[in-house]
Design a protein around this motif. Structure first.
Motif, mmCIF file in Angstrom:
data_model
loop_
_atom_site.group_PDB
_atom_site.id
_atom_site.type_symbol
_atom_site.label_atom_id
_atom_site.label_comp_id
_atom_site.label_asym_id
_atom_site.label_seq_id
_atom_site.Cartn_x
_atom_site.Cartn_y
_atom_site.Cartn_z
ATOM 1 N N LYS A 61 0.814 -1.222 0.000
ATOM 2 C CA LYS A 61 0.000 0.000 0.000
ATOM 3 C C LYS A 61 0.846 1.270 0.000
ATOM 4 N N GLY A 62 2.152 1.121 -0.035
ATOM 5 C CA GLY A 62 3.008 2.300 -0.160
ATOM 6 C C GLY A 62 3.756 2.687 1.091
ATOM 7 N N ALA A 63 3.794 1.814 2.108
ATOM 8 C CA ALA A 63 4.572 2.134 3.308
ATOM 9 C C ALA A 63 6.035 2.331 2.934
ATOM 10 N N ALA A 64 6.678 3.305 3.573
ATOM 11 C CA ALA A 64 8.095 3.559 3.301
ATOM 12 C C ALA A 64 8.947 2.396 3.769
ATOM 13 N N ALA A 65 8.544 1.795 4.898
ATOM 14 C CA ALA A 65 9.257 0.658 5.480
ATOM 15 C C ALA A 65 8.379 0.067 6.557
ATOM 16 N N VAL A 66 8.793 -1.080 7.096
ATOM 17 C CA VAL A 66 8.048 -1.704 8.187
ATOM 18 C C VAL A 66 8.989 -1.962 9.349
ATOM 19 N N LEU A 67 8.484 -1.740 10.564
ATOM 20 C CA LEU A 67 9.220 -2.027 11.792
ATOM 21 C C LEU A 67 8.761 -3.394 12.274
ATOM 22 N N VAL A 68 9.658 -4.396 12.227
ATOM 23 C CA VAL A 68 9.285 -5.779 12.508
ATOM 24 C C VAL A 68 10.349 -6.439 13.379
ATOM 25 N N SER A 69 9.968 -7.531 14.011
ATOM 26 C CA SER A 69 10.944 -8.368 14.723
ATOM 27 C C SER A 69 11.203 -9.656 13.958
ATOM 28 N N ARG A 70 10.351 -9.958 12.976
ATOM 29 C CA ARG A 70 10.531 -11.150 12.132
ATOM 30 C C ARG A 70 10.650 -10.705 10.675
ATOM 31 N N PRO A 71 11.848 -10.440 10.201
ATOM 32 C CA PRO A 71 12.015 -9.862 8.862
ATOM 33 C C PRO A 71 11.590 -10.784 7.733
ATOM 34 N N GLU A 72 11.483 -12.077 7.998
ATOM 35 C CA GLU A 72 11.145 -13.012 6.937
ATOM 36 C C GLU A 72 9.682 -12.927 6.491
ATOM 37 N N VAL A 73 8.849 -12.163 7.213
ATOM 38 C CA VAL A 73 7.416 -12.123 6.879
ATOM 39 C C VAL A 73 7.120 -11.304 5.632
ATOM 40 N N CYS A 74 8.091 -10.538 5.158
ATOM 41 C CA CYS A 74 7.828 -9.694 3.993
ATOM 42 C C CYS A 74 9.137 -9.397 3.277
ATOM 43 N N SER A 75 9.009 -8.800 2.111
ATOM 44 C CA SER A 75 10.180 -8.352 1.363
ATOM 45 C C SER A 75 10.008 -6.868 1.087
ATOM 46 N N GLY A 76 11.104 -6.116 1.244
ATOM 47 C CA GLY A 76 11.038 -4.675 1.090
ATOM 48 C C GLY A 76 11.812 -4.019 2.218
ATOM 49 N N PRO A 77 11.776 -2.718 2.316
ATOM 50 C CA PRO A 77 12.534 -2.018 3.363
ATOM 51 C C PRO A 77 12.010 -2.396 4.752
ATOM 52 N N ARG A 78 12.916 -2.929 5.587
ATOM 53 C CA ARG A 78 12.540 -3.356 6.925
ATOM 54 C C ARG A 78 13.494 -2.754 7.951
ATOM 55 N N LEU A 79 12.907 -2.375 9.072
ATOM 56 C CA LEU A 79 13.678 -1.929 10.231
ATOM 57 C C LEU A 79 13.467 -3.018 11.277
ATOM 58 N N VAL A 80 14.503 -3.776 11.563
ATOM 59 C CA VAL A 80 14.354 -5.003 12.364
ATOM 60 C C VAL A 80 14.803 -4.757 13.800
ATOM 61 N N VAL A 81 13.911 -5.073 14.740
ATOM 62 C CA VAL A 81 14.192 -4.916 16.169
ATOM 63 C C VAL A 81 13.862 -6.235 16.865
ATOM 64 N N SER A 82 14.345 -6.401 18.086
ATOM 65 C CA SER A 82 14.056 -7.646 18.808
ATOM 66 C C SER A 82 12.629 -7.689 19.326
ATOM 67 N N ASP A 83 12.082 -6.515 19.671
ATOM 68 C CA ASP A 83 10.706 -6.426 20.173
ATOM 69 C C ASP A 83 10.067 -5.178 19.568
#
Length: 469
Positions: A61-83
């Motif tokens: 939908k056009g998100a600039a990036a996603v803040l996730v703890s499980r980066p494998e759930v999507c492809s694209g710009p991700r900001l990965v944190v433990s929680d």
């Protein structure tokens, strides 16, 4: 081109996260793909559902990036944190540190959202402002609001809610307010906290996060004002302002001439008499206005500007707004929507405002009262205690909704007992059968009582009433 809210590098440094790719900029922060705007940073929080399940949808939908703890759930710009929640909290704290905004925190048993909205209106007049959306006042709402605060913000106001001890302590440490305000202590969340004293102490936690030499704002008329003062004295507050009707209050209501849709009055602001006008129903709104002026003063805003902003405020959905609805057989009723939430104090305030409303023609006053929740073992008595103020308001018929409302119905004079509904599912039918042309219908109850469904149904009939009213 507008300044981005977050660059990839800034967001990573603030959250302590790892970038899968850089170069992106975010113009907002979102936790819901249904309202996400292109350019938002999507935060995959887990609540009723796991936000990771929607991470790819957000990117699509056009998100600039996603803040996730499980980066494998999507492809694209991700900001990965433990929680993810911890990452959002750190992002919010990063927004706080980089901005010179004067921050105001607001809590209280009643009135905190109304006061927050009023302060937001005041701050918008004073320059770049930021405020909590809706009632984003919990463990994720406060850090989300912080994370959305632009660096150039001049004044910001944050609402803080709780139903257990220690919650506000955590929230105020995130916000680190320069001004911390308590609106009122009233019976709410008694089921979890056990006593009014415990409620006062839990609300007083807001002073723990005050910046050095910050300003504490408390309700002078409150039964627990001395207890709140003790909490202020034990905090890092450098100043205290109180407000209300009590002689000697820093911001004191001297007079208020109330009408059905607002009123005019005079208040003493630190020794200076000032006239004011409100377009909000209920005498309690004058006291709220005094609290807003006190908090604005603490934030360095001129009281003339504050009163000017207050004069422009109008009631909103669920908080006293009135509209006409057309029922069958040509009947038109005036609906007063107080369905946002309820506790004994806000119920009495709504009844007081209803007292000044006059039905049209041969109409009457009807009250649809949903049960109040989280009142603990005193719930039965607290519901029953509403009978007298309902009678004083001149109500002709009452419909009770929910198990808690049974005690109120039993305490009312028999002539006023119209119907009791086990749930809100049948209340629409009860009201449409009972209502007469010209009636004023007050709808008030806790969110979980479901009485807002009645308001929604009547709103659907509002358009057809506009031409008739």
């Amino acid at each position: 081109m507008s300044t981005p809210l977050w660059t990839a590098k800034q967001a990573a440094e603030a959250s302590g996260g790892r970038l899968t790719e850089g170069g992106w900029t975010a113009t907002g922060v979102s936790i819901d793909t249904r309202t996400l705007q292109p350019g938002d940073l999507f935060v995959a929080l887990t609540d009723r559902r796991d936000g990771h399940d929607f991470a790819q949808t957000a990117l699509d939908k056009g998100a600039a990036a996603v803040l996730v703890s499980r980066p494998e759930v999507c492809s694209g710009p991700r900001l990965v944190v433990s929680d993810v929640l911890d990452g959002l909290v750190k992002l919010g704290e990063g927004a706080r540190r980089r901005s010179d905004a004067v921050r105001v925190g607001v809590t209280g048993s009643v009135g905190k959202t109304s006061v927050k909205e009023a302060l937001a209106a005041v701050f918008r007049k004073a320059g770049p402002a930021h405020w909590s959306e809706k009632s984003y006042n919990n463990h994720w709402g406060v850090p989300l609001t912080l994370s959305r605060m632009p660096e150039a913000t001049r004044h910001a106001v944050f609402e803080m809610g709780m139903n257990h001890k220690g919650e506000i302590s955590t929230l105020t440490q995130m916000v680190r307010p320069h001004v911390a305000m308590i609106t009122k202590i009233a019976p709410a969340h008694l089921e979890n906290l056990g006593s009014m004293e415990a409620i006062a102490d839990a609300k007083s936690e807001i002073f723990e996060g005050l910046e050095a030499d910050g300003v504490a704002v408390i309700p002078a008329d409150d039964e627990f004002a001395p207890r709140l003062m003790q909490a202020v004295q034990g905090s890092g507050a450098g100043f205290m302002l109180d407000f209300g009707l009590t002689p000697g209050a820093a911001v004191r209501i001297l007079s208020y001439d109330e009408g059905p849709d607002g009123g005019v009055g005079r208040m003493d602001v630190m020794g200076k008499p000032m006239d004011f006008r409100l377009r909000l129903p209920g005498a309690h709104q004058a006291v709220n206005a005094a609290g807003v002026v006190a908090a604005a003063l603490g934030a360095g805003v001129d009281p003339d500007l504050a009163l000017d902003a207050l004069s422009e405020l109008k009631p909103t959905a669920g908080r006293g707004v009135a509209f006409f609805a057309q029922l069958s057989k040509g009947r038109v009723v005036e609906v007063v929507d107080e369905s946002y939430n309820a506790n004994p104090a806000s119920m009495r305030a709504a009844f007081s405002a209803l007292k000044l409303r006059k039905p049209h023609g041969q109409g009457r006053k009807l009250a649809v009262i949903g049960e109040m929740l989280e009142l603990g073992p005193d719930s039965h008595a607290l519901h029953a205690s509403l009978a007298e103020p309902l009678v004083e308001a001149g109500v002709d018929q009452v419909i009770g909704v929910g198990e808690g409302a049974r005690a109120l119905m039993d305490a009312l004079p028999p002539a006023l007992r119209a119907h009791w509904c086990e749930s809100a599912d049948t209340v629409v039918e009860s009201v449409t059968e009972l209502a007469r042309d010209g009636d004023v219908v007050l709808v008030k109850g806790s969110n979980a009582s479901g009485v807002h469904k009645l308001v929604s149904s009547l709103r659907d009939k509002a358009a057809s009433a506009t031409a008739s009213a």
